[in-house]
Scaffold this motif. Structure first.
Motif, PDB file in Angstrom:
ATOM      1  N   LEU A  46     -13.829   0.394  -9.336  1.00  0.00           N
ATOM      2  CA  LEU A  46     -14.546  -0.519 -10.193  1.00  0.00           C
ATOM      3  C   LEU A  46     -16.052  -0.484 -10.022  1.00  0.00           C
ATOM      4  O   LEU A  46     -16.767  -0.808 -10.937  1.00  0.00           O
ATOM      5  N   THR A  78      -8.870 -12.090  -6.612  1.00  0.00           N
ATOM      6  CA  THR A  78      -7.784 -11.148  -6.907  1.00  0.00           C
ATOM      7  C   THR A  78      -7.941 -10.611  -8.312  1.00  0.00           C
ATOM      8  O   THR A  78      -8.255 -11.339  -9.257  1.00  0.00           O
ATOM      9  N   ASN A  79      -7.732  -9.334  -8.473  1.00  0.00           N
ATOM     10  CA  ASN A  79      -7.782  -8.697  -9.772  1.00  0.00           C
ATOM     11  C   ASN A  79      -6.509  -9.043 -10.528  1.00  0.00           C
ATOM     12  O   ASN A  79      -5.425  -8.513 -10.235  1.00  0.00           O
ATOM     13  N   CYS A  84      -5.627  -8.309 -13.379  1.00  0.00           N
ATOM     14  CA  CYS A  84      -5.107  -7.264 -14.270  1.00  0.00           C
ATOM     15  C   CYS A  84      -3.949  -6.507 -13.617  1.00  0.00           C
ATOM     16  O   CYS A  84      -3.252  -5.734 -14.277  1.00  0.00           O
ATOM     17  N   GLN A 128      -7.128  -3.774  -6.118  1.00  0.00           N
ATOM     18  CA  GLN A 128      -8.398  -4.361  -5.799  1.00  0.00           C
ATOM     19  C   GLN A 128      -9.492  -3.286  -5.707  1.00  0.00           C
ATOM     20  O   GLN A 128      -9.228  -2.138  -5.340  1.00  0.00           O
ATOM     21  N   THR A 157     -12.673  -3.185 -14.723  1.00  0.00           N
ATOM     22  CA  THR A 157     -11.336  -3.494 -14.208  1.00  0.00           C
ATOM     23  C   THR A 157     -10.481  -2.240 -14.128  1.00  0.00           C
ATOM     24  O   THR A 157      -9.401  -2.253 -13.549  1.00  0.00           O
ATOM     25  N   ALA A 208      -6.210  -1.657 -16.675  1.00  0.00           N
ATOM     26  CA  ALA A 208      -6.390  -3.033 -17.151  1.00  0.00           C
ATOM     27  C   ALA A 208      -6.092  -3.170 -18.628  1.00  0.00           C
ATOM     28  O   ALA A 208      -5.963  -4.291 -19.136  1.00  0.00           O
ATOM     29  N   CYS A 258      -7.892 -10.817 -18.305  1.00  0.00           N
ATOM     30  CA  CYS A 258      -7.652 -10.620 -16.876  1.00  0.00           C
ATOM     31  C   CYS A 258      -8.881 -10.005 -16.219  1.00  0.00           C
ATOM     32  O   CYS A 258      -9.762  -9.460 -16.876  1.00  0.00           O
ATOM     33  N   GLY A 259      -8.971 -10.077 -14.896  1.00  0.00           N
ATOM     34  CA  GLY A 259     -10.079  -9.475 -14.165  1.00  0.00           C
ATOM     35  C   GLY A 259     -10.297 -10.146 -12.832  1.00  0.00           C
ATOM     36  O   GLY A 259      -9.366 -10.703 -12.234  1.00  0.00           O
ATOM     37  N   TYR A 260     -11.549 -10.153 -12.375  1.00  0.00           N
ATOM     38  CA  TYR A 260     -11.868 -10.723 -11.063  1.00  0.00           C
ATOM     39  C   TYR A 260     -13.340 -11.104 -11.044  1.00  0.00           C
ATOM     40  O   TYR A 260     -14.130 -10.676 -11.889  1.00  0.00           O
ATOM     41  N   ARG A 263     -11.404  -7.422 -18.601  1.00  0.00           N
ATOM     42  CA  ARG A 263     -10.969  -6.129 -19.122  1.00  0.00           C
ATOM     43  C   ARG A 263     -11.735  -5.722 -20.375  1.00  0.00           C
ATOM     44  O   ARG A 263     -11.718  -4.562 -20.759  1.00  0.00           O
TER      45      ARG A 263
END
Length: 810
Positions: free
Chosen positions: A29, A721-722, A724, A728, A749, A753, A760-762, A790
């Motif tokens: 990432l 936490t990711n 997707c 990580q 992501t 993803a 979703c994502g982090y 994402r």
């Protein structure tokens, strides 16, 4: 959390042209591209002499216009004519003969040979050209075949033009069994001092024989008187004869001079020669042998009037055992003077455990024209060291006139088959403390080099072995007072002993040239020779050929020639000197052990070993200083003399200390969709990625400035936490930036993803750090945060691109 690709710049340009195309080569990432900052060599080694100027980032030599050295032949130089003469060769009685031609200069040497039959008839074989810094062996049978049957034995003369002593030549005779061998070094008759010569012999039993060779090297008839004085049994005989121009005569002393029965040959004795004619007109050699034992001893003759001191020195006395046989060292000494002389000798030795010692030989009183035998082993046994000696040498002093004591020193095995001769030299009569020898490994043979310090002080010398494709050069050697060093080239090769640069002799190397020279301001402090030994056949031969002057200074530099770095960085600098022999052949560079200094200790300090440490921003010269010498006759005008001339060397390297990395500056910020993968493949569907190109810069009085290639890493401060579901992000370790200090931080992501949950994502907080140096802590360059989804990335609270030039700080 990072990923990178070597094509990052190209892909950044692609993104600028099409926001739908993203840099390929990113799987994780967050990515960076780095190039290591460390010490950077300048464009070439920094070279210096006594006068130095700056050219770019290097200091360069400016050679002074020195007066002509006028050595090794005077004004004639390379055009000086020389004629070398050898007394005898034979291809009869199953003997083979070869002629060594050893060119110690860098230029090809054309040699015009002439061979003479025993009667004086002459034949001129084709000229032989020997390439620079090389040698050749000529099979004398080839010349004899061209000349015809009368030339199966005879004498040799060689003509060439060049500097003094640039050509070394030697005749080697070996019988069909390979057990009998004789060598004869060719000399230059024009350098002789008188019309006299003397030599001594030794035989293992009364059954041995001595052959005397007399060769007229001139076009005039010579009248010769030979006096043979044998001991045990004692006998004295005179012979008078006439030698026609270029005639050679060989005589068996037992049958032709002494006239004794075959079992009554004297075990040892002396031969004195006088002739009417110019000095050097008669070339004299002898050969002592006992074929049944495999015993052979060459007998060189010396001019009693050519001495310059009453001291004799020999290097490399073999003591101990050879196979299952004990070696017995012996010295035969002859007083060629009309008055009594007292002879005192000693053996200087080093044992296998490194301890040094001296064994004094019994004092010998020699009356006029008398000969005596010195048993060296008896004195060594008194010290109980004869089986523990690693290296040894012989030394003698005598009373009376210089040159009047003629000697032969050797070690002989119990069977008489193994004989190792040790030439004894008048050190003051030697031209220089140098050597230029061939070396070769043939079958079971090897070349051993001996170098001896003849003074009471430590001395230094350089030593190197040339071979086809390279040079094996040892570090500058230090040798203790009266000590002898020995180098077995076969052992160095087979054991892969590294030289000063860590290189080894290739295992297939079989021949080359040896060059050694003393270092310092005093000539005639060392002697040396090479010994070719074949223990399987029980034969050995000597070769010693000096250069007319010691090696002279040629070049100097410091390596590396220039460095860049940051405060706290260290660099090990090394000084190098390159010398050349008096013929102009350059030797391998070596470390002259200089003293070290810095032109600005606030910028860079330097300790006594050449280790420099960056102290502050700026430029400093790291300076190496040492004293060296050039050799020549210079203003004396005598080409036969060698004088030293001091050279105080200053060689410099440039040390640029840069401002330390401080923060990051943004160069590009692009984002969009791509399906490109770093391995050259593609993602099944487009995925979103944001890429930021940073440059590492300093912060000083001039503002932000690029710092060049450095090593950086990233650290996660916090990361969620990711969601997707495709793993990580992984932070990068210390990696190099590009050469201009740039790297790319890719935030996404990831490819997987695309099929993850909506939005979703982090979220991540991370920082970039300069990894520093071994002795510097890690330094934070910038702090970053992002909300990574994402289909979008917000960097430090901004979803749009940051302006070019934006500074990111810790």
């Amino acid at each position: 959390m990072k990923e990178h690709t070597v094509n990052s710049r190209h892909h950044l340009r692609s993104i600028a042209q099409s926001r739908q195309r993203i840099l390929s080569g990113f799987l994780a990432l967050v990515t960076l591209v780095l190039v290591l900052v460390s010490t950077i060599p300048a464009s070439g080694p920094v070279k210096a002499r006594t006068e130095v100027s700056r050219a770019g980032s290097s200091a360069v030599i400016r050679r002074s216009q020195d007066p002509k050295q006028n050595c090794c032949g005077g004004d004639e130089g390379e055009n000086k004519p020389h004629t070398l003469a050898g007394s005898y060769y034979t291809l009869k009685n199953n003997f083979s003969g070869k002629l060594l031609l050893n060119n110690k200069g860098p230029l090809p040497l054309e040699i015009r040979p002439t061979i003479f039959a025993m009667s004086g008839e002459r034949f001129e074989p084709p000229a032989v050209t020997v390439a620079g810094n090389s040698y050749v062996f000529v099979n004398l049978a080839d010349w004899a075949a061209l000349a015809g049957p009368p030339f199966q034995e005879g004498s040799i003369q060689l003509f060439h033009r060049g500097k003094d002593l640039v050509l070394g030549s030697q005749i080697y005779l070996t019988d069909g069994s390979g057990r009998l061998s004789f060598e004869e070094k060719l000399g230059e008759p024009a350098n002789s001092s008188s019309s006299m010569a003397a030599g001594v012999w030794w035989l293992p039993s009364l059954k041995g024989a001595v052959d005397l060779v007399l060769s007229n090297s001139t076009s005039e008839t010579l009248s010769v008187t030979a006096t043979v004085r044998g001991e045990a049994p004692k006998v004295e005989k005179n012979l008078m004869l006439q030698l026609s121009p270029h005639e050679t005569r060989i005589m068996d002393l037992k049958s032709e001079l002494i006239g004794k029965a075959p079992s009554a040959m004297s075990r040892f004795g002396a031969i004195a020669i006088e002739y009417k004619g110019l000095p050097g007109g008669l070339v004299v050699r002898g050969m002592a042998h006992e074929a049944a034992l495999g015993y052979s001893l060459p007998i060189p003759f010396s001019d009693p009037m050519g001495g310059k001191s009453t001291s004799l020195q020999g290097a490399g006395l073999r003591i101990g055992r050879i196979g299952r046989e004990a070696l017995s060292p012996k010295v035969v000494a002859y007083n060629a003077d009309d008055t009594n002389t007292t002879l005192n000798g000693r053996v200087q030795y080093t044992t296998i455990d490194g301890s040094n010692g001296v064994a004094y030989l019994p004092q010998i009183e020699l009356g006029p024209r008398t000969t005596d035998l010195i048993d060296v082993l008896q004195s060594l046994r008194a010290h109980n060291v004869e089986n523990r000696i690693a290296t040894a040498s012989l030394e003698f002093e005598y009373t009376g006139s210089p040159g009047r004591v003629i000697t032969s020193a050797f070690s002989v095995s119990e069977s008489g088959e193994h004989v190792f001769r040790v030439p004894l030299w008048d050190i003051v009569a030697q031209r220089s403390a140098t050597g230029g020898y061939p070396w070769y490994i043939d079958g079971d043979s090897s070349t051993v080099v001996y170098i001896k310090n003849v003074t009471d002080e430590e001395r230094q010398y350089s030593l190197q072995f040339r071979y086809d494709g390279g040079v094996y050069a040892l570090r500058v050697q230090t040798i203790g007072p009266r000590r002898t060093a020995a180098f077995d080239i076969r052992a160095l090769r087979d054991q892969q002993v590294p030289d000063a640069d860590g290189k080894t002799l290739p295992l297939d190397a079989k021949s080359g040239q040896i060059n050694w020279s003393m270092r310092g301001s005093q000539n005639q402090v060392l002697i040396g020779r090479s010994e070719q030994v074949d223990l399987a056949k029980g034969v050995s031969s000597n070769y010693a050929c000096q250069n007319c002057c010691p090696d002279s200074f040629a070049n100097a530099w410091v390596d590396p020639g220039g460095v860049q770095g940051f405060v706290g960085d260290t660099t090990e600098f090394t000084g190098f000197e390159q010398t050349m022999n008096c013929y102009g052949s350059l030797n391998a560079p070596f470390d002259p052990w200089p003293s070290w200094d810095s032109s600005n200790w606030n910028v860079a300090s330097c300790d006594g070993s050449g280790l420099a440490t960056a102290q502050g921003q700026g430029t400093a010269n790291i300076q190496a200083r040492w004293l060296t010498y050039e050799w020549g006759s210079f203003e004396s005008g005598n080409p036969n003399e060698c004088y030293p001339r001091e050279r105080n060397i200053l060689a410099e390297a440039i040390c640029d200390v840069l401002a330390s990395p401080d923060h990051l500056v943004l160069l590009a910020d692009v984002q969009g969709y791509t399906n490109q993968l770093p391995n050259g493949g593609t993602c099944p569907a487009n995925y979103f990625i944001r890429q930021v190109q940073f440059r590492v810069v300093s912060q000083d009085s001039n503002g932000a400035a690029p710092v060049g290639d450095v090593v950086v890493r990233e650290l996660f401060d916090s990361i969620s936490t990711n969601t997707c579901g495709n793993g990580q992000p992984i932070p990068s370790g210390c990696d190099p930036t590009d050469g201009d200090g740039t790297f790319i931080d890719s935030i996404t992501t990831g490819c997987g993803a695309v099929s993850g949950p909506a939005n979703c994502g982090y979220d991540a907080n991370w920082s970039w750090h300069w990894c520093g140096r071994i002795n510097l802590p890690i330094v934070k360059l910038a702090s970053l945060n992002a909300q990574v989804r994402r289909d979008s990335v917000t960097l430090n609270g901004r979803s749009q691109a940051w302006p070019v030039g934006t500074a990111f700080r810790p």
